[in-house]
Write an enzyme that holds these catalytic residues in place. Structure first.
Site: not given
Ligand code: ADP
Length: 633
Positions: A160, A225, A477, A558-559
């Site tokens: 992110y 996670d 990622h 959502y993000r």
């Protein structure tokens, strides 16, 4: 490349270390990741020190000197990112790379910070914010703007944007290094208050100690996670975990926030002072205060720096049981979602289950994609595995060949009750989907992912999901995370769209769905090679295309990664962009000089608007993100 001897610190020595119980696993994970790295460990800066926009190197260094004198701390309280500071991606458990986005999707230097400041206290944070407001420049619109500050807690928000500032040359406030106290742990109220640098690993250890002293009411934490992130940082970014307390922002209770003018605010019952200078005794009991609720304004936000935050902890259930169900056909997907909806709405499912595609059984082994390639002649970074290759490889793994895997956990009073619940759930699926198969932890080898899942769903933080990154060399990622209603037809439409775009852009599709009673988070993880400029470019194009295509169907994220925030924010365009305009109105009122995280969540302060900072659907070359006049959104 030879594996560097970067020490894996433990929590006894470092606030950001691994718990001793995971030291061997952490070392092994690190070695595996580094054995897949071909990029050099560090990169020299070509552009040297990048000052904040509008400042020269000299004016910036003079301003920093002034702050140094004011903070009056050790020399390493402020790190200037000049030529001497190399860009080091590091790995998850290092001190996170606070100089740039370690998972760069373009040139790593385009998201580099000018300096990193490590405040020691709330008073330091206030002083820094006031300093940023004092040093103003003007943008093209002649409006005054201060030094842009980007707060991070641990900076492990990889996928992110990590610890990067959105505006090149922004100053990163690394709150975690010196502010990592568990301020309060209240066994009776089942709550805690933490500073930004408290990781899930650290909170878990502290709660274990507390549990020894109150065996009559043991408590759980909830973890995402990976356990190395900040409890506070994850919650303000609206991250999720997997116990019944998995909605982290919903389970927070009370914040202390430094506002963009340097003043302090407490949310919830903390707004009411307790007797004799104490905190309100109800601060961690009730999330609201009086009047309009403001706490939501500090999530995914550029309106405040959260310096402490309360959370509720879950009383440990007497028994819990994780399991998985496998489904044989790709086409079972919509039917699976249809079965989940009533089970989740009626509260039959104990937690938010994860539905994964079987290809994730392959990548969570930690082995590179090419080990699963049947036709070695097809080894090509632009060629995902074929469906036949995925199924052939899956048939050799513990769960056997299937298409979808549902990971669930039940919580209850006795093992018998859990066994009965799991039998009911299994038969609900089996009656709708022929070939449904129940797999319990004792049915799979000890290194199977189900065991890691069982720990996470019992609030025990682990590291296992890092293994995905070995899929390609220099693995990094990007997350693409839209929300859809829990309805088979919607789920199918969303999945088909995302699948088609992955095929077009040459990426394996890794869908993980967190499915609740009325909505599901569809999280697709685009894994790419940081050394492969073409793969990075394709990943960016894929993100842009998915955001646009999903929005056209009414699905929004959502993000998102900070470089895609402008595009995402502008898909929420109902009422002539009413939401964005409201966000901007609040931003301008609270932060008139735009010092706090300009561009975060796609919200640009007045002093930046109209200069072309926004990155839209056509901005696929993210090597240059400086303003231009014609951003097409
Ligand atoms: P983690 O390490 O838990 O993944 P980060 O520290 O990277 O989380 O935080 C995630 C994002 O949340 C950051 O990029 C930043 O935008 C925001 N954030 C983190 N900590 C704070 C804070 N204390 N106050 C305000 N925003 C924050």
């Amino acid at each position: 490349m030879p594996i560097p001897t970067i020490k894996v610190d433990t929590l006894d020595h470092a606030y950001n270390g691994a718990p001793p119980r995971l030291l061997a696993e952490a070392t092994e994970t690190r070695n595996r990741l580094y054995s897949n790295r071909t990029l050099p460990l560090s990169m020299t800066r070509r552009r040297g020190l990048q000052p904040p926009p509008g400042m020269t190197v000299e004016s910036f260094l003079a301003a920093v000197d002034e702050l140094r004198r004011e903070l009056n701390g050790p020399a390493d309280l402020i790190q200037i990112n000049n030529d001497a500071v190399e860009l080091v991606d590091g790995w998850y458990l290092d001190k996170p790379a606070t100089t740039h986005d370690a998972f760069h999707v373009a040139d790593p230097e385009n998201l580099a910070s000018s300096a990193v400041i490590f405040p020691r206290s709330t008073a330091d944070v206030q002083a820094i914010v006031r300093w940023a407001n004092r040093h103003t420049t003007t943008g093209a619109g002649k409006k005054k703007r201060g030094i842009p500050l980007y707060p991070i807690s641990m900076g492990r928000n990889l996928g992110y944007g990590g610890a990067a500032p959105r505006v090149p040359g922004g100053v990163v406030l690394d709150l975690g290094r010196n502010m990592h106290q568990i301020v309060n742990l209240d066994g009776a109220n089942a709550s805690c208050v933490v500073q930004p640098g408290v990781t899930y690993f650290a909170l878990y250890e502290a709660v274990q100690k507390l549990n020894e002293s109150q065996p009559e009411q043991p408590l759980w934490i909830d973890t995402p996670d990976l356990g190395g992130g900040s409890v506070l940082g994850n919650a303000v970014d609206r991250g999720v975990g997997y116990t019944p307390y998995g909605d982290h922002f919903a389970n927070h209770c009370g914040m202390e926030v430094v506002l963009p003018d340097g003043s302090l605010l407490r949310t919830g019952m903390g707004a009411l002072p307790g007797p004799d200078g104490a905190d309100s005794p109800a601060w961690q009991s009730f999330q609201h205060s009086f009047g309009p609720a403001v706490h939501g304004l500090f999530s995914q936000s550029s309106l405040g720096i959260v310096v402490q935050m309360g959370f509720h902890l879950m009383p440990a259930p007497p028994a819990h049981q994780s399991y998985c169900l496998t489904f044989p056909r790709e086409d079972d997907f919509a039917a699976i979602v249809e079965v989940i909806r009533p089970l989740a709405q009626r509260g039959v499912l104990g937690n938010i289950p994860q539905l994964r595609h079987v290809v994730q059984e392959l990548n969570v082994t930690g082995q590179p994609r090419e080990t699963f390639r049947a036709d070695k002649a097809r080894a090509d970074p632009t060629k995902p595995l074929t469906a036949e290759e995925v199924h052939a490889a899956a048939s050799r793994l513990a769960l056997g060949d299937c298409a979808w895997v549902f990971y669930g956990t039940q919580y209850g009073a006795t093992q018998q009750a859990l066994d009965d619940q799991i039998a009911d759930i299994t038969s609900a699926f089996a009656s709708a989907i022929p070939g449904t198969r129940l797999v319990r932890p004792e049915d799979v080898p000890t290194d199977h992912y189900l065991h890691a899942r069982a720990l996470v769903c019992a609030g025990v933080p682990v590291l296992r999901e890092l293994d995905w990154l070995n899929w390609v060399p220099n693995g990094a990622h990007l997350f693409f995370s839209p929300i859809a209603p829990t309805r088979g037809a919607d789920a199918r439409a969303l999945h088909d769209l995302i699948k088609q775009l992955h095929v077009e852009h040459g990426f394996d599709l890794f869908p993980t769905l967190c499915v609740a009673g009325r909505e599901m988070h569809y999280i697709s993880n685009i894994v790419y090679d940081r050394a492969d400029a073409d793969a990075k470019q394709r990943a960016v194009r894929l993100m842009r295309a998915m955001i646009a295509a999903c929005a056209a169907r009414g699905f929004g994220e959502y993000r998102t990664h900070l470089l895609f925030a402008d595009q995402v924010a502008r898909t929420y365009s109902w009422g002539g962009q009413a939401l964005l305009r409201f966000h901007e109105t609040i931003k301008d009122a609270v932060d008139p000089q735009g010092v706090l995280a300009p561009g975060r969540s796609g919200i640009w302060p007045d002093a930046y608007r109209g200069e072309g900072w926004e990155l839209g659907v056509d901005d696929v070359d993210l090597n240059v993100i400086q303003p231009k006049q014609s951003a097409k959104l």
